[in-house]
Design an enzyme around this catalytic site. Structure first.
Site, PDB file in Angstrom:
ATOM      1  N   LYS A 104       1.150  -1.508  -0.338  1.00 48.78           N
ATOM      2  CA  LYS A 104       0.243   0.069  -0.125  1.00 48.78           C
ATOM      3  C   LYS A 104       0.445   0.998   0.194  1.00 48.78           C
ATOM      4  CE  LYS A 104      -4.020  -2.486   2.793  1.00 48.78           C
ATOM      5  NZ  LYS A 104      -4.525  -1.721   2.001  1.00 48.78           N
ATOM      6  N   ARG A 121      -8.652 -12.338   2.403  1.00 48.40           N
ATOM      7  CA  ARG A 121     -10.105 -13.284   2.293  1.00 48.40           C
ATOM      8  C   ARG A 121      -9.170 -14.407   2.403  1.00 48.40           C
ATOM      9  NH1 ARG A 121     -10.810 -10.700  -3.643  1.00 48.40           N
ATOM     10  NH2 ARG A 121     -10.635  -8.574  -2.025  1.00 48.40           N
TER      11      ARG A 121
END
Length: 473
Positions: free
Chosen positions: A252, A326
């Site tokens: 990020k 996930r």
């Protein structure tokens, strides 16, 4: 932790100041019946009983002068949306804002609004002493007394979520989350099992794959708590516990990492919900699962293009290491499903796409059972803890296709990101198990009454009240 139980008392006629509850529809009639001194004071402050507004009125003598007694006697007028039925956040502007002392409502019942009196009186003060702290504001209640225990319970659970999310990752790593769950297990006589470090690789390879880069300092782990009577229906509650998300090698930006301490917000929700279930002795068998990892970078870090095996047996190509939540949820959902529960809830700060679609206040709800989805949405509306159901649109499944594995962890293209993330999770839950996935933000970017900027519980009270209604009626 704030002692919420001391902030509401049974009204036995003890001395207290009055809070007159008004709305804009009755304000003019009320004002017309006040003495000139009160009308002049109200008009001077331009108070018109708008929702979330209040005004402290000095008690006046016959000469029109403020009472100078040592008690500093006064009354309060407060504006709400509907004075006949207070909404769940109606008292949020008052709790913790009024001077220390005892209060009783006039013109309204506090039913369904007790939580909003309590939660504003909690502040996160772990790292600095907050200025101008005062004693508690205590509300006296009569017919609402039966609601107090549940309101306190919800306030404590909400405060737990806020405090966990607000705590920096250096002090809220996988070990700290394990400690919090361990304390709950000890308090409620639950069984605790923790699988840590490299022992994850065989049975929970996706949790291991995400967490292995932080193995030395913040070893990944799967935390399991089991509680309840074997004769009761089974439910599983799963929470994404990524204690800090750098994005891994798909790193990020600095701005994107700024609040990534909140990426364990799903775990905080799951733990808080489990806490309420055990405290109320809800007649269920509870299975709490928290995959707790840090998504970090070192020479062992997961790479784009790698293929992970999963507990379910599916192989997963890594299209983006920043779609790690996930992955850890996939292994946890597989284990939860193996126990054949009646339902599974999972909470996760999963996608920015959900925030783009619905904003910070509205969690995306994905559910494979229409009745359960409708019940959760209705509970959210009743509690003013709203949810918005999003579709598990099967025609987007092709976007998770991989040329070399059973599935990719991310979809091709930028569209429908929260839907394809939910479709990925659905691969790990058998269709016969009722499943609800909450893609929640767990953060409030701007303050509202009773809801300060920072960590926030979004969807917690909705899910709790759904479970409470389902399993106690």
């Amino acid at each position: 932790m704030t002692d919420f139980a001391t902030l509401i008392e049974a009204d036995k006629g003890q001395a207290a100041r009055t809070i007159q509850i008004l709305d804009v529809n009755i304000f003019e009639d009320w004002l017309r019946n006040q003495p000139d001194s009160v009308r002049n004071f109200v008009n001077a402050y331009k108070f018109v009983a708008n929702p979330e507004s209040y005004l402290i009125l000095p008690v006046v003598t016959g000469q029109g002068k403020a009472d100078k007694s040592e008690q500093g006697d006064f009354t309060v007028v407060a504006g709400v949306i509907d004075h006949k039925k207070l909404d769940p956040w109606a008292l949020a502007k008052l709790g913790g804002k009024l001077p220390e002392g005892k209060y009783r409502l006039a013109g309204a019942s506090a039913k369904n609004a007790l939580f909003s009196w309590l939660i504003p009186q909690h502040e996160f003060d772990t790292y600095k002493e907050l200025p101008d702290r005062q004693g508690p504001s205590v509300l006296l209640v009569k017919g609402e007394i039966a609601q107090v225990d549940d309101a306190v319970r919800q306030a404590e659970a909400t405060a737990l979520v806020r405090d966990m999310v607000n705590t920096p990752a250096a002090d809220m790593g996988p070990d700290k989350i394990e400690e919090i769950v361990e304390q709950l297990a000890e308090k409620h006589g639950a069984d605790l099992k923790v699988t840590r470090g490299d022992t994850l690789e065989k049975h929970f390879p996706m949790i291991h794959g995400v967490g292995k880069a932080a193995m030395r300092e913040h070893a990944p782990r799967l935390i399991e708590l089991k509680w309840g009577n074997a004769n009761h229906p089974k439910i599983a509650v799963v929470g994404k516990g990524v204690t800090f998300d750098s994005g891994g090698l798909s790193m990020k930006s600095p701005a994107g990492m700024l609040i990534m301490k909140k990426d364990m917000g799903g775990a905080a929700h799951a733990i808080a919900l489990a806490k309420m279930i055990m405290e109320t002795k809800l007649p269920v068998q509870l299975h709490l699962l928290v995959p707790a990892v840090e998504n970090s970078v070192d020479g062992h870090a997961l790479r784009p293009g790698d293929v992970l095996h999963s507990r379910k047996g599916l192989t997963v190509e890594i299209g983006n290491t920043d779609a790690e939540g996930r992955l850890v949820l996939g292994d946890a959902l597989t284990l939860a499903s193996e126990e054949e529960p009646e339902m599974i809830f999972d909470f996760a700060t999963l996608t920015g796409a959900a925030r783009v679609a619905l904003g910070p206040d509205l969690p995306a709800l994905f559910c494979n059972n229409d009745d359960m989805a409708a019940g959760l949405v209705a509970s959210g509306e009743e509690e003013d803890d709203p949810l918005w159901r999003m579709p598990l649109w099967a025609r987007y499944e092709y976007r998770l296709n991989s040329a070399i594995a059973d599935t990719n962890n991310v979809a091709t293209g930028a569209f429908a990101g929260c839907i394809t993330a939910a479709l990925f999770l659905q691969k790990f839950v058998p269709g016969e198990i009722s499943w609800a996935h909450f893609d929640t933000y767990a953060w409030r970017p701007a303050s509202k009454a009773g809801r300060p900027k920072g960590g926030e519980a979004l969807g917690l009270r909705a899910s709790w009240n759904y479970l409470k209604a389902r399993y106690t009626n």
